[in-house]
Write an enzyme that holds these catalytic residues in place. Structure first.
Site, PDB file in Angstrom:
ATOM      1  N   ASP A 193     -30.461 -11.734  -4.472  1.00 15.38           N
ATOM      2  CA  ASP A 193     -28.913 -11.614  -4.020  1.00 15.38           C
ATOM      3  C   ASP A 193     -28.192 -11.601  -5.327  1.00 15.38           C
ATOM      4  OD1 ASP A 193     -26.535 -11.834  -2.140  1.00 15.38           O
ATOM      5  OD2 ASP A 193     -26.162 -13.549  -3.435  1.00 15.38           O
TER       6      ASP A 193
ATOM      7  N   ALA B 273       0.723  -1.196  -0.074  1.00 13.02           N
ATOM      8  CA  ALA B 273       0.179  -0.032   0.115  1.00 13.02           C
ATOM      9  C   ALA B 273       0.832   1.147   0.020  1.00 13.02           C
ATOM     10  CB  ALA B 273      -0.872  -0.025   1.296  1.00 13.02           C
TER      11      ALA B 273
ATOM     12  N   GLY C  73     -17.807 -15.975   2.518  1.00 19.95           N
ATOM     13  CA  GLY C  73     -16.953 -16.374   3.600  1.00 19.95           C
ATOM     14  C   GLY C  73     -16.211 -15.210   4.228  1.00 19.95           C
TER      15      GLY C  73
ATOM     16  N   LYS D 127     -26.122  -8.130  -7.362  1.00 19.63           N
ATOM     17  CA  LYS D 127     -24.750  -8.423  -8.089  1.00 19.63           C
ATOM     18  C   LYS D 127     -24.772  -8.253  -9.607  1.00 19.63           C
ATOM     19  CE  LYS D 127     -23.313 -11.776  -4.410  1.00 19.63           C
ATOM     20  NZ  LYS D 127     -23.346 -13.284  -4.008  1.00 19.63           N
TER      21      LYS D 127
ATOM     22  N   ARG E 297     -23.559  -4.063  17.328  1.00 14.86           N
ATOM     23  CA  ARG E 297     -24.399  -3.964  18.268  1.00 14.86           C
ATOM     24  C   ARG E 297     -24.161  -4.316  19.708  1.00 14.86           C
ATOM     25  NH1 ARG E 297     -29.183  -6.733  14.568  1.00 14.86           N
ATOM     26  NH2 ARG E 297     -27.426  -8.027  13.939  1.00 14.86           N
TER      27      ARG E 297
ATOM     28  N   VAL F 214     -19.660  -7.960  -4.565  1.00 10.09           N
ATOM     29  CA  VAL F 214     -19.988  -8.809  -5.827  1.00 10.09           C
ATOM     30  C   VAL F 214     -18.911 -10.076  -5.579  1.00 10.09           C
ATOM     31  CG1 VAL F 214     -20.201  -9.159  -8.047  1.00 10.09           C
ATOM     32  CG2 VAL F 214     -20.790  -7.092  -6.994  1.00 10.09           C
TER      33      VAL F 214
END
Length: 435
Positions: free
Chosen positions: A203, A34, A308, A207, A46, A134
């Site tokens: 869903d 970076a 995941g 995408k 929460r 996506v």
């Protein structure tokens, strides 16, 4: 080395914790790539006291996540809360309005409000990135935005939902029916307790709308995506497809038709028959894959883990590295003001082959009625297969494969059959994906 890129994370579910683990594990390598360190300075969720399996004591806790947008020690806000509206959207707007960068994995929010957020980002000269929204860890957003930038894309399509792909490929492998395989997906964590958005195709539609906007330079239009899920697909359809040389997959397809101001965009999510030799046929389990067809690049295939904690965290941090380098670019390939409003194409104009399955009463005259409707609608039948009685002995299944023809002819045939007492269940139509 330059000053660190300071980030705040809203949402500490699997992806949020995955991002922290990835930054901690690969800290030095990320900083080298970076050009400066990436540091988590604030977090919010929460439940503060929940055990998340990782020590979070070194990070500042923010009870009201909206306050992250106002912190002077934050450069980029990570929105990992989810939901198309509500707190996630409020935070996204606040972060960009305050001149902060915004990174999100929230496909629903991007599909519904991405254009608004991109316009706000442009006004505030703030980066806005959503690679993780996506196809999980597959770098398809970056690949379409940058890798195919010199190409005129004509079609983008693929397997965009891991839950549906797991269910369909396991039905194929085991011969089990839909309900059994959906339960197996839930048991193994590949499907939510309420899987409606997945199995209903919503869903995947989110995408697809995002990919179409990036690939074609059009204003994102989720409402124009025609969506069908996989709940009507039966084990018998999977077996019949196999006998014909196909597999069944839920495929999102975005295609451009026409030239210039006459361009029309067709966006659809629906189960399709995919030829054995097509690359998507080999995509099984909870995997995603995207195909892009460019005028100079030809067919490109992007494949990998579609969800995941690790793959999605990988995509999130990749966006952070780009921002740290100052290389974020236009979220939808071109400046938001240059995105074109493209009218929806009429799906009836699609020309192709289709698989049709009818569940009918076991009595004489049924086949004659079906074939007469096809004849009257100018649908040419390539093959017709009648299965024997079901286990209850009251109905049979009739499958047809059509020759190439306009989709509106098939729709007309179904209209002619609507209300027939011989049909005991709604017909299923699945297009056959071209090689």
């Amino acid at each position: 080395m330059a000053e660190p890129l300071r980030i705040a994370i809203a949402g500490l579910g699997t992806v949020g914790i995955g991002v922290i683990r990835l930054i901690e594990t690969n800290r030095e390598m990320i900083a080298a790539r970076a050009g400066r360190p990436i540091e988590v300075v604030a977090i919010s969720a929460r439940e503060r006291g929940k055990d998340r399996g990782i020590d979070l004591s070194s990070y500042a806790w923010v009870d009201d996540m909206q306050a992250m947008a106002m912190r002077s020690d934050v450069d980029v806000v990570l929105e990992l809360v989810g939901g198309s509206d509500g707190p996630a959207l409020t935070l996204a707007r606040a972060a960009l309005d305050a001149g902060k960068g915004l990174v999100t994995a929230n496909k629903a929010m991007v599909a519904h409000h991405g254009l608004e957020l991109a316009e706000l980002a442009a006004i505030k000269n703030s980066p806005f990135a959503f690679e993780a929204a996506v196809a999980g860890g597959i770098p398809v957003v970056k690949s379409l935005r940058e890798g195919t930038a010199a190409n005129a894309l004509t079609r983008i399509y693929g397997i965009l939902n891991g839950t549906c792909n797991y269910v369909l490929s396991e039905m194929e492998r085991t011969g089990a029916d839909f309900d059994e395989m959906l339960q197996a997906a839930q048991d193994q964590g590949f499907a939510e307790a309420d899987p409606a958005f997945d199995i209903g195709g919503i869903d995947a539609a989110h995408k697809l709308a995002i990919l179409a906007a990036i690939g074609f330079g059009t204003r994102i239009d989720f409402d124009a995506v025609r969506t069908e899920g996989i709940t009507q697909v039966r084990a018998s359809d999977i077996a019949q497809a196999d006998a014909l040389g196909y597999v069944v997959r839920l495929v999102g397809i975005a295609s451009l038709f026409g030239e210039g101001e006459e361009r029309r965009l067709l966006q659809r999510v629906r189960p399709c028959l995919v030829p054995f030799r097509h690359p998507l046929a080999a995509v099984t389990g909870p995997t995603n894959a995207v195909v892009a067809e460019g005028d100079f690049s030809g067919r490109l295939l992007f494949q990998g883990a579609g969800a995941g904690d690790k793959p999605t965290a990988s995509a999130v941090v990749a966006d952070l590295i780009d921002i740290a380098r100052g290389q974020s670019g236009a979220p939808f390939s071109v400046p938001s003001g240059a995105l074109v409003q493209c009218a929806p194409a009429d799906p009836g104009d699609r020309v192709g082959r289709d698989y049709l399955r009818f569940t009918v009463a076991d009595r004489t005259g049924v086949l004659a009625e079906l074939t007469a409707a096809m004849r009257d609608a100018d649908v040419s039948i390539e093959s017709l297969i009648q299965h024997g009685r079901d286990k209850d002995g009251g109905e049979v299944q009739v499958a047809m494969v059509t020759h190439d023809g306009p989709e509106n002819c098939v729709s007309k045939a179904l209209e002619l059959l609507e209300g027939s007492p011989n049909l005991t269940a709604p017909p299923l139509v699945m297009p056959i994906l071209k090689d």
